[in-house]
Design a protein around this motif. Structure first.
Motif, PDB file in Angstrom:
ATOM      1  N   LYS A   1      46.917  43.796  42.322  1.00 30.46           N
ATOM      2  CA  LYS A   1      47.222  43.654  40.893  1.00 30.46           C
ATOM      3  C   LYS A   1      47.249  42.179  40.470  1.00 30.46           C
ATOM      4  O   LYS A   1      46.590  41.812  39.493  1.00 30.46           O
ATOM      5  CB  LYS A   1      48.538  44.364  40.566  1.00 30.46           C
ATOM      6  N   PRO A   2      47.956  41.295  41.183  1.00 27.94           N
ATOM      7  CA  PRO A   2      47.913  39.881  40.788  1.00 27.94           C
ATOM      8  C   PRO A   2      46.529  39.250  41.003  1.00 27.94           C
ATOM      9  O   PRO A   2      46.123  38.365  40.240  1.00 27.94           O
ATOM     10  CB  PRO A   2      48.986  39.207  41.639  1.00 27.94           C
ATOM     11  N   HIS A   3      45.793  39.713  42.005  1.00 32.07           N
ATOM     12  CA  HIS A   3      44.430  39.205  42.220  1.00 32.07           C
ATOM     13  C   HIS A   3      43.546  39.579  41.027  1.00 32.07           C
ATOM     14  O   HIS A   3      42.767  38.745  40.549  1.00 32.07           O
ATOM     15  CB  HIS A   3      43.853  39.770  43.519  1.00 32.07           C
TER      16      HIS A   3
ATOM     17  N   PHE B   1      45.343  36.082  46.809  1.00 27.35           N
ATOM     18  CA  PHE B   1      44.910  36.361  48.182  1.00 27.35           C
ATOM     19  C   PHE B   1      44.924  35.095  49.028  1.00 27.35           C
ATOM     20  O   PHE B   1      45.325  35.118  50.192  1.00 27.35           O
ATOM     21  CB  PHE B   1      43.499  36.961  48.203  1.00 27.35           C
ATOM     22  N   CYS B   2      44.480  33.991  48.453  1.00 29.42           N
ATOM     23  CA  CYS B   2      44.430  32.716  49.189  1.00 29.42           C
ATOM     24  C   CYS B   2      45.809  32.068  49.260  1.00 29.42           C
ATOM     25  O   CYS B   2      46.235  31.614  50.326  1.00 29.42           O
ATOM     26  CB  CYS B   2      43.428  31.776  48.532  1.00 29.42           C
ATOM     27  N   ALA B   3      46.513  32.027  48.128  1.00 30.97           N
ATOM     28  CA  ALA B   3      47.819  31.382  48.070  1.00 30.97           C
ATOM     29  C   ALA B   3      48.823  32.035  49.010  1.00 30.97           C
ATOM     30  O   ALA B   3      49.695  31.363  49.560  1.00 30.97           O
ATOM     31  CB  ALA B   3      48.350  31.402  46.634  1.00 30.97           C
ATOM     32  N   ARG B   4      48.682  33.338  49.229  1.00 34.45           N
ATOM     33  CA  ARG B   4      49.603  34.079  50.106  1.00 34.45           C
ATOM     34  C   ARG B   4      49.103  34.152  51.551  1.00 34.45           C
ATOM     35  O   ARG B   4      49.709  34.836  52.375  1.00 34.45           O
ATOM     36  CB  ARG B   4      49.809  35.490  49.562  1.00 34.45           C
ATOM     37  N   GLY B   5      47.978  33.502  51.831  1.00 36.42           N
ATOM     38  CA  GLY B   5      47.457  33.499  53.193  1.00 36.42           C
ATOM     39  C   GLY B   5      46.819  34.804  53.625  1.00 36.42           C
ATOM     40  O   GLY B   5      46.677  35.070  54.819  1.00 36.42           O
ATOM     41  N   LEU B   6      46.398  35.625  52.658  1.00 33.79           N
ATOM     42  CA  LEU B   6      45.814  36.928  52.971  1.00 33.79           C
ATOM     43  C   LEU B   6      44.311  36.851  53.230  1.00 33.79           C
ATOM     44  O   LEU B   6      43.744  37.755  53.843  1.00 33.79           O
ATOM     45  CB  LEU B   6      46.071  37.907  51.822  1.00 33.79           C
ATOM     46  N   ALA B   7      43.675  35.789  52.733  1.00 32.97           N
ATOM     47  CA  ALA B   7      42.218  35.670  52.858  1.00 32.97           C
ATOM     48  C   ALA B   7      41.827  34.202  53.016  1.00 32.97           C
ATOM     49  O   ALA B   7      42.485  33.314  52.488  1.00 32.97           O
ATOM     50  CB  ALA B   7      41.523  36.254  51.632  1.00 32.97           C
ATOM     51  N   ASP B   8      40.744  33.997  53.746  1.00 35.30           N
ATOM     52  CA  ASP B   8      40.096  32.690  53.807  1.00 35.30           C
ATOM     53  C   ASP B   8      39.052  32.642  52.699  1.00 35.30           C
ATOM     54  O   ASP B   8      38.500  33.676  52.320  1.00 35.30           O
ATOM     55  CB  ASP B   8      39.391  32.486  55.148  1.00 35.30           C
ATOM     56  N   VAL B   9      38.762  31.444  52.213  1.00 30.26           N
ATOM     57  CA  VAL B   9      37.771  31.286  51.154  1.00 30.26           C
ATOM     58  C   VAL B   9      36.709  30.293  51.603  1.00 30.26           C
ATOM     59  O   VAL B   9      37.008  29.302  52.260  1.00 30.26           O
ATOM     60  CB  VAL B   9      38.418  30.852  49.822  1.00 30.26           C
ATOM     61  N   ARG B  10      35.480  30.599  51.257  1.00 30.26           N
ATOM     62  CA  ARG B  10      34.344  29.709  51.500  1.00 30.26           C
ATOM     63  C   ARG B  10      33.619  29.526  50.177  1.00 30.26           C
ATOM     64  O   ARG B  10      33.263  30.514  49.521  1.00 30.26           O
ATOM     65  CB  ARG B  10      33.420  30.345  52.534  1.00 30.26           C
ATOM     66  N   VAL B  11      33.405  28.278  49.773  1.00 31.90           N
ATOM     67  CA  VAL B  11      32.715  27.958  48.522  1.00 31.90           C
ATOM     68  C   VAL B  11      31.359  27.361  48.877  1.00 31.90           C
ATOM     69  O   VAL B  11      31.282  26.365  49.591  1.00 31.90           O
ATOM     70  CB  VAL B  11      33.527  26.971  47.653  1.00 31.90           C
ATOM     71  N   ILE B  12      30.302  27.998  48.380  1.00 28.46           N
ATOM     72  CA  ILE B  12      28.937  27.552  48.618  1.00 28.46           C
ATOM     73  C   ILE B  12      28.353  27.125  47.277  1.00 28.46           C
ATOM     74  O   ILE B  12      28.276  27.934  46.350  1.00 28.46           O
ATOM     75  CB  ILE B  12      28.080  28.682  49.219  1.00 28.46           C
ATOM     76  N   GLU B  13      27.947  25.876  47.178  1.00 27.64           N
ATOM     77  CA  GLU B  13      27.338  25.383  45.946  1.00 27.64           C
ATOM     78  C   GLU B  13      25.826  25.488  46.061  1.00 27.64           C
ATOM     79  O   GLU B  13      25.255  25.232  47.124  1.00 27.64           O
ATOM     80  CB  GLU B  13      27.733  23.931  45.706  1.00 27.64           C
TER      81      GLU B  13
END
Length: 97
Positions: free
Chosen positions: A20-22, A68-80
């Motif tokens: 819900k917050p995501h 998800f990221c702030a709570r440590g539930l997921a890793d994030v990868r940013v591809i430009e």
């Protein structure tokens, strides 16, 4: 333009509890114009967001606020990447799949 890949680090029950917050986070950034499309990966081990922004740093800052990221539930990868081509009928293709 950016492809953002989220990869879950916890069981789906924990992801679902934070959904819900995501979703509120996603709506905020669709409204701001940063996010273009998003959805779950198949199999469901994360998600993908297509985004636009001024810089990688801006997008990374936005993603630090994703629950998800702030709570440590997921890793994030940013591809430009630089958009050089697109389908003329992109909207119709998105709607049929």
């Amino acid at each position: 333009m950016f492809v953002i890949e989220l990869t879950y680090k916890v069981p789906l029950a924990e992801i679902d509890a934070a959904m819900k917050p995501h979703m509120a986070f996603l709506r905020k950034h669709y409204k701001s114009g940063a996010f273009l499309v998003s959805g779950r990966k198949i199999p469901r081990d994360g998600g993908i967001i297509l985004a636009v922004g001024e810089s990688r740093e801006q997008i990374e800052a936005i993603m630090r606020d994703d629950p998800f990221c702030a709570r440590g539930l997921a890793d994030v990868r940013v591809i430009e990447f630089r958009v050089s081509q697109r389908a003329a009928d992109i909207q119709a293709r998105i709607e049929t799949h």
